[in-house]
Design a protein around this motif. Sequence first.
Motif, PDB file in Angstrom:
ATOM      1  N   VAL A  89      -5.129  33.224  14.991  1.00 21.83           N
ATOM      2  CA  VAL A  89      -4.273  32.686  13.927  1.00 21.83           C
ATOM      3  C   VAL A  89      -3.552  31.431  14.420  1.00 21.83           C
ATOM      4  N   SER A  90      -3.005  31.504  15.629  1.00 23.06           N
ATOM      5  CA  SER A  90      -2.270  30.355  16.169  1.00 23.06           C
ATOM      6  C   SER A  90      -3.180  29.158  16.373  1.00 23.06           C
ATOM      7  N   ALA A  91      -4.399  29.406  16.872  1.00 24.45           N
ATOM      8  CA  ALA A  91      -5.335  28.298  17.105  1.00 24.45           C
ATOM      9  C   ALA A  91      -5.725  27.633  15.792  1.00 24.45           C
ATOM     10  N   ALA A  92      -5.996  28.442  14.748  1.00 24.47           N
ATOM     11  CA  ALA A  92      -6.398  27.878  13.449  1.00 24.47           C
ATOM     12  C   ALA A  92      -5.300  27.006  12.857  1.00 24.47           C
ATOM     13  N   LEU A  93      -4.047  27.417  13.048  1.00 25.25           N
ATOM     14  CA  LEU A  93      -2.934  26.645  12.498  1.00 25.25           C
ATOM     15  C   LEU A  93      -2.570  25.452  13.387  1.00 25.25           C
ATOM     16  N   SER A  94      -2.766  25.582  14.688  1.00 25.73           N
ATOM     17  CA  SER A  94      -2.344  24.529  15.618  1.00 25.73           C
ATOM     18  C   SER A  94      -3.278  23.331  15.621  1.00 25.73           C
ATOM     19  N   VAL A  95      -4.566  23.556  15.435  1.00 26.23           N
ATOM     20  CA  VAL A  95      -5.530  22.454  15.537  1.00 26.23           C
ATOM     21  C   VAL A  95      -5.187  21.300  14.592  1.00 26.23           C
ATOM     22  N   PRO A  96      -4.925  21.537  13.301  1.00 27.42           N
ATOM     23  CA  PRO A  96      -4.554  20.410  12.420  1.00 27.42           C
ATOM     24  C   PRO A  96      -3.281  19.705  12.874  1.00 27.42           C
ATOM     25  N   VAL A  97      -2.313  20.487  13.373  1.00 27.66           N
ATOM     26  CA  VAL A  97      -1.057  19.892  13.820  1.00 27.66           C
ATOM     27  C   VAL A  97      -1.302  18.944  14.998  1.00 27.66           C
ATOM     28  N   ILE A  98      -2.118  19.403  15.958  1.00 28.48           N
ATOM     29  CA  ILE A  98      -2.408  18.595  17.146  1.00 28.48           C
ATOM     30  C   ILE A  98      -3.219  17.360  16.769  1.00 28.48           C
ATOM     31  N   VAL A  99      -4.224  17.538  15.900  1.00 30.21           N
ATOM     32  CA  VAL A  99      -5.075  16.413  15.492  1.00 30.21           C
ATOM     33  C   VAL A  99      -4.250  15.350  14.778  1.00 30.21           C
TER      34      VAL A  99
END
Length: 716
Positions: A89-99
Motif C-alpha cells: 500500500v505504501s509503495a503504491a501511494l509513494s511512487v507518484p509522490v516521489i515521481v
Amino acid sequence: MTQQIELDIGGMTCAACANRIEKKLNRLEGVTATVNYATEKARATVPAGVGAADLIAVVEKTGYTATEPKAATAAAERVSDPLRVRLLVSAALSVPVIVLAMVPAWQFTYWQWLSLTLAAPVVVYGGWPFHRSAFVNLRHGAATMDTLVSLGTLAAFGWSLWALFLGDAGVPGMTHPFELRAGTAGDAIYLEAAAGVTTFLLAGRYAEARAKRRAGDALRSLLALGAKTVTLVDGREIPADRLQVGDVFGVRPGEKVAADGVVVDGASAVDQSLLTGESVPVEVGVDDPVTGGTVNAGGRLVVRATRVGADTQLAQMARLVEEAQDGKAAVQRLADRISGVFVPVVIALAVATLGYWLGSGAGTTAAFTAAVAVLIIACPCALGLATPTALLVGTGRGAQLGILIRGVEALESTRRVDTILLDKTGTVTTGAMTVSRVVPEPGWDSAGVLRLAGAVEAPSEHPLGRAIARAAAAGAELPAVSDFRATAGVGVRGVVEGAAVEVARGAGDTAETWVELRVDGTVRGRIALADAVRPTSAAAVRGLRALGLEPVLVTGDAPAVAEAVAAQVGVTEVIAGVLPAGKVDAVKRLQARGRSVAMVGDGVNDAAALAQADLGVAMGAGSDVAIEASDLTILRGDLTAAVDAVRLSRRTVTIIRGNLFWAFAYNVAALPLAAAGLLNPMIAGAAMALSSIFVVANSLRLRRFKPAVFDATAAE
C-alpha cells in the motif's frame, strides 16, 4: 537450583529493543538472560522461585510482548503478511509522490495537494509500526532506532504541512526541483522524503524478515526431520511423541526411525545424510544403534527405543543449534554498548546540526532538512543484525553438514588455535580392532589358523576375540566349541573338533597386537590385530595443516603403536602412553608454551582434555560426556569433518566482522554527509534500509558453504 526458560518476544523492531529487554531481565536477582533480535527469542537462566510468568511480566512492563514458545504452524510462516500489505500500500501511494517531486516538468497546478493526499496515509498507516514503537519507548523513558525514524518522517511531514497551509508552498502553480542534497528554497516541501523514507524502511524491514526466515530454514528443516507417527510391534500406530523408552517399534523401508534406539531384529542400510551430511548409507544389524530422524533405506528393522522426545540426538542437535544462535561475538558486544548510547547521541547531533545551520544563516529549510537527514541516516539497524544473522545461517548450515557449533565463543576460538591434539582411538582410527594378518606355522595355512581361532573365540566377549571371530566367520562356517573357558588377561581355551585349542596373547611386532593359536599345546600360528586407520585421516591431517594447525597425536597406547599410526597419517609429533589425566597435562604443557590448543576426541577419557583445551571438538559417535565437554561436535565419523568445522567457524566469524565493519563504516561515513547538508532525507532513508539488507544478504552467503573435497589417496 536453576532452570532454563525460553520466551518468544514480540514487538521488537531493532537491536536496541533487544538490548533494552535484556537489561531489564538481567536486573532480576539471580537471572542471566540473552535476547536475540534475529530469532526474536529470550533465553534465561533463573533461580528457584522465578518462573516464566515473572519474566513475561518484566518484558510487558518494558513495552513488548512475550509468550512461552509454541509449536510452529503454517500461520507462523506467514507472520510477515501484514508487513507485506503495509509495504505494498505504501509503495503504491509513494511512487507518484516521489515521481512528481523528482520531475519538475510533471508538476501540474495543484500537484502538491495530490502529493499530500497520497503521502498522508503512507506516513500515518505505513509508518505506524515506527510511531507506535517510538511512543511505547518514550513512555518508558527510552529511545530506539524507531525513535529516529518516527522523528525524521513526522518532522518532514510536519514541515510540509506548515509550508502548504501557512507558507508559500500551497500556492497554485508552485514548483521546485528535486535535489540529492538538502534543499534551500523557502517553499520547499518534503512529502516525498516522508513517504519515501517510510516506504524504503518498510521494504528493508520486509526484506530483513524474509531473510531471517531463510536464515532459519536449516534449523526448521532439522526440527522437521523427526518422524510424526510410529508403528509398534503389536501393530498399533501412535504419535511419535508418545513413544516411551523400552518400546519396540518397526521401521519399514523408506520410513524414518522414530527415536534413538538399538536394532533387535532385522538388517538394513540407514541413510544418515540429513543428520550427518554423510552420503553413504550405514549398514546396521542386531545390537547396532540407530538415530531418530534417519531413514531406513533397505529391509525392515525392529528397534527398541533408548532415547525419546527431548533426549534424542535430533532434539539435542536442535537445542545446541538454537543455543549457539543466542551468542554474541566480543566485537558484537562492543557494538551493543555503542548502540545503547547511539540514539541519544544522534538526537543531540541532529539538534546541534539544526542549530549550526540556523546560526550560520543558511536558512530554516536547509537547517531543517540537514537535521532530518541526520536522524534518518543514523539508524544503526545493521549493527544489531550483524552477528545474529551470520550465526543463524552459519550454525544452521553446520547442522546440515553434521557439525554442531555450541556457541559464538567456539567460533572465535577457531581463529586463535594453532595446535590440534588428535586422540588416536576412534578419532584417527576406527576404534574397532580388526585382523590385519595371519602368520601360520609350517604345515598350516592362514584359513585353517583363523578358522580354529575364530571357533574358540566365538563365545568370547573380549574385543580382540570378537574381532577374530568376526574375521573367521566371514570366510567359513565355524565349528562348535565345547568346554569353553576364558581367563582374564591370558586368553581363551576350549575343545574344537576333538582338539584342545587355545588362543593367548603372544609376542610379535609391537605396532600390532598379536595372539597365538595353540592346538594340543603346540603353536600353530599367530594372528595380528590392529585398530584400522580411517581412510580419510591422512587427508584430514593435510587439511588441518593447510589451515595453519599443527597436528599432534595423543594416545594411551604404547609408543610403537602410536608411532606406526602417526606415520600412516603424516603426524610428526606424538604423545603416547598417557592416561586421561596425562592428556590434560599435555594440553596444559602446550598452552604453557604459548600455543592455543584444540583437542579432538570421542571417549569419556577425552572429556577432561576437551574441557581444558581452548577449543574442544567431539566426534559425535563418541560418548555423551565427551560431547558435553566440547565446543564443536562432529556427527560424521570422519576426521575430515573437523577440517570443515574449522573452515565454517572461521568463515562465520569473518562474515560477522565484515558485517560489523560495514555497518560502522556506513554510519561513520554517512553522518558527516547528512550533517553537512549533502544528503536529501529520502536518499538517506534508502541508504539506511539498504545497509540492513546488505548485512543480511552478506550473512546468507554462508548458505553456500561447501565441504572441502579431499583426495584420500594423495601422498603426504
